[in-house]
Design a protein around this motif. Structure first.
Motif, PDB file in Angstrom:
ATOM      1  N   GLY A 402      30.612 -15.951 143.257  1.00 30.25           N
ATOM      2  CA  GLY A 402      31.211 -16.718 142.311  1.00 30.25           C
ATOM      3  C   GLY A 402      32.938 -16.502 142.632  1.00 30.25           C
ATOM      4  O   GLY A 402      33.197 -16.085 143.849  1.00 30.25           O
ATOM      5  N   VAL A 403      33.297 -17.470 141.547  1.00 31.49           N
ATOM      6  CA  VAL A 403      35.276 -17.580 141.902  1.00 31.49           C
ATOM      7  C   VAL A 403      36.001 -16.496 140.806  1.00 31.49           C
ATOM      8  O   VAL A 403      35.752 -16.567 139.796  1.00 31.49           O
ATOM      9  CB  VAL A 403      35.810 -19.182 142.433  1.00 31.49           C
ATOM     10  CG1 VAL A 403      37.022 -19.036 142.025  1.00 31.49           C
ATOM     11  CG2 VAL A 403      34.863 -19.467 142.472  1.00 31.49           C
ATOM     12  N   VAL A 404      36.013 -15.679 141.781  1.00 30.27           N
ATOM     13  CA  VAL A 404      36.779 -14.835 140.351  1.00 30.27           C
ATOM     14  C   VAL A 404      38.578 -15.124 140.275  1.00 30.27           C
ATOM     15  O   VAL A 404      39.298 -15.178 140.595  1.00 30.27           O
ATOM     16  CB  VAL A 404      37.389 -13.253 141.060  1.00 30.27           C
ATOM     17  CG1 VAL A 404      38.139 -12.639 139.737  1.00 30.27           C
ATOM     18  CG2 VAL A 404      35.489 -12.557 141.413  1.00 30.27           C
ATOM     19  N   GLU A 405      38.647 -15.692 138.940  1.00 29.02           N
ATOM     20  CA  GLU A 405      40.230 -15.648 138.987  1.00 29.02           C
ATOM     21  C   GLU A 405      40.631 -14.446 137.932  1.00 29.02           C
ATOM     22  O   GLU A 405      40.898 -14.231 137.391  1.00 29.02           O
ATOM     23  CB  GLU A 405      40.294 -16.733 137.435  1.00 29.02           C
ATOM     24  CG  GLU A 405      39.476 -18.288 137.686  1.00 29.02           C
ATOM     25  CD  GLU A 405      40.054 -18.867 136.093  1.00 29.02           C
ATOM     26  OE1 GLU A 405      41.049 -18.509 135.881  1.00 29.02           O
ATOM     27  OE2 GLU A 405      38.421 -19.639 136.287  1.00 29.02           O
ATOM     28  N   THR A 406      41.811 -13.665 138.998  1.00 33.35           N
ATOM     29  CA  THR A 406      42.755 -13.345 138.981  1.00 33.35           C
ATOM     30  C   THR A 406      43.553 -12.958 137.668  1.00 33.35           C
ATOM     31  O   THR A 406      44.622 -11.419 137.706  1.00 33.35           O
ATOM     32  CB  THR A 406      42.627 -12.162 140.186  1.00 33.35           C
ATOM     33  OG1 THR A 406      44.209 -13.158 140.697  1.00 33.35           O
ATOM     34  CG2 THR A 406      41.997 -12.045 141.378  1.00 33.35           C
ATOM     35  N   HIS A 407      44.048 -14.085 137.085  1.00 35.37           N
ATOM     36  CA  HIS A 407      45.159 -13.911 136.615  1.00 35.37           C
ATOM     37  C   HIS A 407      46.201 -13.050 136.803  1.00 35.37           C
ATOM     38  O   HIS A 407      47.305 -12.599 136.309  1.00 35.37           O
ATOM     39  CB  HIS A 407      44.522 -13.367 134.430  1.00 35.37           C
ATOM     40  CG  HIS A 407      43.785 -14.081 134.257  1.00 35.37           C
ATOM     41  ND1 HIS A 407      44.089 -15.895 134.423  1.00 35.37           N
ATOM     42  CD2 HIS A 407      42.576 -14.270 134.762  1.00 35.37           C
ATOM     43  CE1 HIS A 407      42.537 -16.307 133.677  1.00 35.37           C
ATOM     44  NE2 HIS A 407      41.681 -15.174 133.664  1.00 35.37           N
ATOM     45  N   MET A 408      47.245 -13.709 137.836  1.00 35.58           N
ATOM     46  CA  MET A 408      47.977 -11.825 138.815  1.00 35.58           C
ATOM     47  C   MET A 408      48.082 -11.111 138.080  1.00 35.58           C
ATOM     48  O   MET A 408      49.086 -10.073 137.839  1.00 35.58           O
ATOM     49  CB  MET A 408      48.847 -13.257 137.964  1.00 35.58           C
ATOM     50  CG  MET A 408      49.572 -14.710 137.705  1.00 35.58           C
ATOM     51  SD  MET A 408      51.211 -15.186 137.356  1.00 35.58           S
ATOM     52  CE  MET A 408      52.047 -14.553 137.955  1.00 35.58           C
ATOM     53  N   ASP A 409      46.267 -10.450 138.412  1.00 29.98           N
ATOM     54  CA  ASP A 409      46.414  -8.939 138.232  1.00 29.98           C
ATOM     55  C   ASP A 409      45.870  -8.541 139.196  1.00 29.98           C
ATOM     56  O   ASP A 409      45.151  -8.853 140.231  1.00 29.98           O
ATOM     57  CB  ASP A 409      45.422  -8.869 136.980  1.00 29.98           C
ATOM     58  CG  ASP A 409      44.993  -6.967 136.429  1.00 29.98           C
ATOM     59  OD1 ASP A 409      45.660  -6.412 137.556  1.00 29.98           O
ATOM     60  OD2 ASP A 409      45.015  -7.130 134.949  1.00 29.98           O
ATOM     61  N   HIS A 410      46.969  -7.348 139.476  1.00 26.34           N
ATOM     62  CA  HIS A 410      46.285  -7.218 140.823  1.00 26.34           C
ATOM     63  C   HIS A 410      45.125  -6.098 140.850  1.00 26.34           C
ATOM     64  O   HIS A 410      44.322  -5.743 141.656  1.00 26.34           O
ATOM     65  CB  HIS A 410      47.637  -6.195 141.502  1.00 26.34           C
ATOM     66  CG  HIS A 410      48.360  -4.945 140.657  1.00 26.34           C
ATOM     67  ND1 HIS A 410      47.633  -3.605 140.560  1.00 26.34           N
ATOM     68  CD2 HIS A 410      48.959  -5.320 139.301  1.00 26.34           C
ATOM     69  CE1 HIS A 410      48.272  -2.608 139.465  1.00 26.34           C
ATOM     70  NE2 HIS A 410      48.981  -4.209 139.148  1.00 26.34           N
ATOM     71  N   ARG A 411      45.230  -5.148 140.264  1.00 27.51           N
ATOM     72  CA  ARG A 411      44.143  -4.552 139.760  1.00 27.51           C
ATOM     73  C   ARG A 411      42.511  -5.571 139.813  1.00 27.51           C
ATOM     74  O   ARG A 411      41.270  -5.200 140.443  1.00 27.51           O
ATOM     75  CB  ARG A 411      43.770  -3.591 139.277  1.00 27.51           C
ATOM     76  CG  ARG A 411      45.566  -2.718 139.167  1.00 27.51           C
ATOM     77  CD  ARG A 411      45.384  -1.022 137.981  1.00 27.51           C
ATOM     78  NE  ARG A 411      45.920  -0.313 137.888  1.00 27.51           N
ATOM     79  CZ  ARG A 411      46.656   0.115 139.262  1.00 27.51           C
ATOM     80  NH1 ARG A 411      46.141   0.078 140.308  1.00 27.51           N
ATOM     81  NH2 ARG A 411      48.263   0.294 138.478  1.00 27.51           N
ATOM     82  N   LEU A 412      42.329  -6.279 139.110  1.00 26.62           N
ATOM     83  CA  LEU A 412      41.053  -7.564 139.083  1.00 26.62           C
ATOM     84  C   LEU A 412      40.639  -7.759 140.261  1.00 26.62           C
ATOM     85  O   LEU A 412      39.857  -7.514 141.310  1.00 26.62           O
ATOM     86  CB  LEU A 412      41.546  -8.384 137.714  1.00 26.62           C
ATOM     87  CG  LEU A 412      40.932  -8.466 137.296  1.00 26.62           C
ATOM     88  CD1 LEU A 412      39.164  -8.791 136.676  1.00 26.62           C
ATOM     89  CD2 LEU A 412      41.902  -7.561 136.294  1.00 26.62           C
ATOM     90  N   ALA A 413      41.949  -8.131 141.620  1.00 26.61           N
ATOM     91  CA  ALA A 413      41.263  -8.729 142.264  1.00 26.61           C
ATOM     92  C   ALA A 413      41.291  -7.440 143.330  1.00 26.61           C
ATOM     93  O   ALA A 413      40.022  -8.062 144.197  1.00 26.61           O
ATOM     94  CB  ALA A 413      43.285  -8.864 143.412  1.00 26.61           C
TER      95      ALA A 413
END
Length: 455
Positions: A402-413
């Motif tokens: 999949g492609v993960v959209e992080t929404h500028m969130d460091h912990r999601l990345a």
């Protein structure tokens, strides 16, 4: 050693996408993660309010903390850094911050913006805070509403969002506030406003949250008391107008940063990793408790106390994990770790439930929705049941792709990068640039253990 004033933090970083593929070799070695972000923010703020010079060792030099350094410098503190990484802060004294000449840009740092609101509300000056696109989307009303009782005036966009103009009150009354939900940031903002008020400020929290503010205020000489409530919460009392005296600070490694290395080592077969000098404040170690409940081979060694905070080393080996039911009253002790715990639960056997995670909705992104999307786009079933997150484990067979959209969130990345190391198909991460806000050097550190990132 030479002394320099660090340059201001850079403008918002350019997008850096990344594809992460499964690795077939174990992670091995010994590493140290950057300094604790929560303690680093507070070290700069409190030492700027103290009389004299504070020396700080181990400060996190991520973009979030550098924004705080810039802000405290703009408010009158003299802040320098030695070539060996030691920081020196010459404080202004309580109540003596000066009006900033320009807008305070807090970048991506919600912690800095919310805590600083408490300081600015209780000083008789006008200030304006802004931030990057992510921070400008995040709500501030849960902080500004209680702080309005100081007599400060807040002007913000709809929903209390940044940019935020603050007309502070130089003679604020002490506050008495009960938090509707557990939040160390709101608690700390109220306590910081109470520093410059005559009399006792009282804050009641429904469940205990990280207590770095209370610990560090005592370290600088403030009188702070804490008592348990019959319902399992805490009441914190602060005597206003203390004389804060400069004290040296050693910042331990951030347990929230250690979480990503830890979970990666648990999931990648054959791994054996030691993470040194990690903060073990009991109000921050819910993830360690939870992972052990899942069957993690996690040993804590070399336990000691440094700068008023418990510290130790984490020795972790790859483990077969089982599903877990995380109680709601544990959420405050691991609120930043839920995305990477979700990756562990996705890899585990069985159905996990994380209870009472509504606080995730007001983090860097709506982390509850973002975590669900992270897993679903990579073939992992989830369900949101009220304020609970349910994850259907794959027993070591995360499809990925999949492609993960992080929404500028460091912990999601970072969570997505851990998932990619064990997923069956490559995982695309839309942006990893904001990892530097909390974990500078993340990819080189993991690569030193054998991760093979190409970022």
């Amino acid at each position: 050693m030479s002394m320099t004033q660090p340059a201001s933090t850079p403008s918002h970083p350019a997008v850096r996408s990344l594809q992460v593929s499964r690795i077939s070799t174990p992670l091995t070695g010994t590493v140290a993660v950057p300094g604790d972000k929560s303690i680093s923010h507070r070290s700069l703020m409190f030492s700027a309010l103290a009389e004299g010079e504070t020396r700080i060792v181990g400060l996190l030099e991520g973009e979030d903390v550098l924004r705080t350094a810039d802000a405290m410098r703009a408010l009158g503190a003299r802040i320098t850094r030695e070539d060996d990484g030691r920081w020196h802060v010459h404080g202004c004294g309580l109540g003596a911050l000066k009006e900033p000449a320009d807008v305070l840009d807090m970048g991506n740092s919600g912690t800095a913006a919310r805590l600083l609101s408490g300081l600015l509300a209780s000083h008789g000056m006008t200030s304006v805070m802004t931030g990057d696109a992510s921070l400008r989307r995040r709500p501030m009303k849960r902080v500004t509403d209680p702080l309005a009782a100081t007599g400060a005036v807040f002007l913000a966009r709809e929903g209390g969002r940044l940019p935020l103009a603050i007309q502070g009150n130089a003679n604020p009354p002490p506050l008495d506030y009960r938090l509707p939900m557990a939040s160390a940031q709101v608690k700390s903002a109220v306590l910081l406003a109470g520093l410059n008020a005559k009399g006792e400020t009282r804050v009641e929290e429904p469940v205990p949250t990280r207590d770095h503010t209370e610990n560090m205020l005592r370290h600088f000489g403030a009188k702070v008391s804490v008592e348990e409530t019959p319902e399992g919460g805490r009441v914190i009392r602060l005597q206003g107008k203390p004389r804060l005296i400069a004290r040296d600070i050693t910042v331990p490694g951030d347990p929230s940063s250690a979480a990503f290395v830890l979970v990666a080592a648990l999931l990648v077969a054959g791994s054996d990793v030691v993470i040194t000098n990690v903060g073990l404040n009991p109000l921050r170690t819910g993830l360690f408790t939870t992972l052990r409940e899942m069957g993690a081979r996690l040993e804590i060694t070399n336990e000691r106390t440094e700068g008023g905070e418990p510290v130790g080393d984490l020795h972790v080996k790859a483990s077969s994990l089982l599903a877990v039911d995380v109680p709601a009253d544990r959420a405050a002790s691991m609120i930043d770790e839920y995305p990477v715990l979700a990756v562990a639960a996705a890899y585990a056997r069985g159905i996990s439930r994380f209870r009472g995670v509504e606080e995730l909705r007001v983090k860097e992104s709506d982390r509850l929705a973002s975590t669900v999307a992270l897993l679903e786009k990579n073939g992992v079933r989830t369900k949101v049941d009220g304020n609970d997150l349910i994850i259907y484990g794959t027993q070591g067979a995360i499809p990925g792709g999949g492609v993960v959209e992080t929404h500028m969130d460091h912990r999601l990345a970072m969570s997505a990068s851990v998932l990619g190391l064990v997923a069956e198909n490559p995982v695309e991460i839309d942006d990893t640039a904001f990892i530097d806000t909390s974990f500078p050097g993340y990819f080189p550190l993991l690569n030193s253990l054998g991760a093979g990132f190409t970022a």
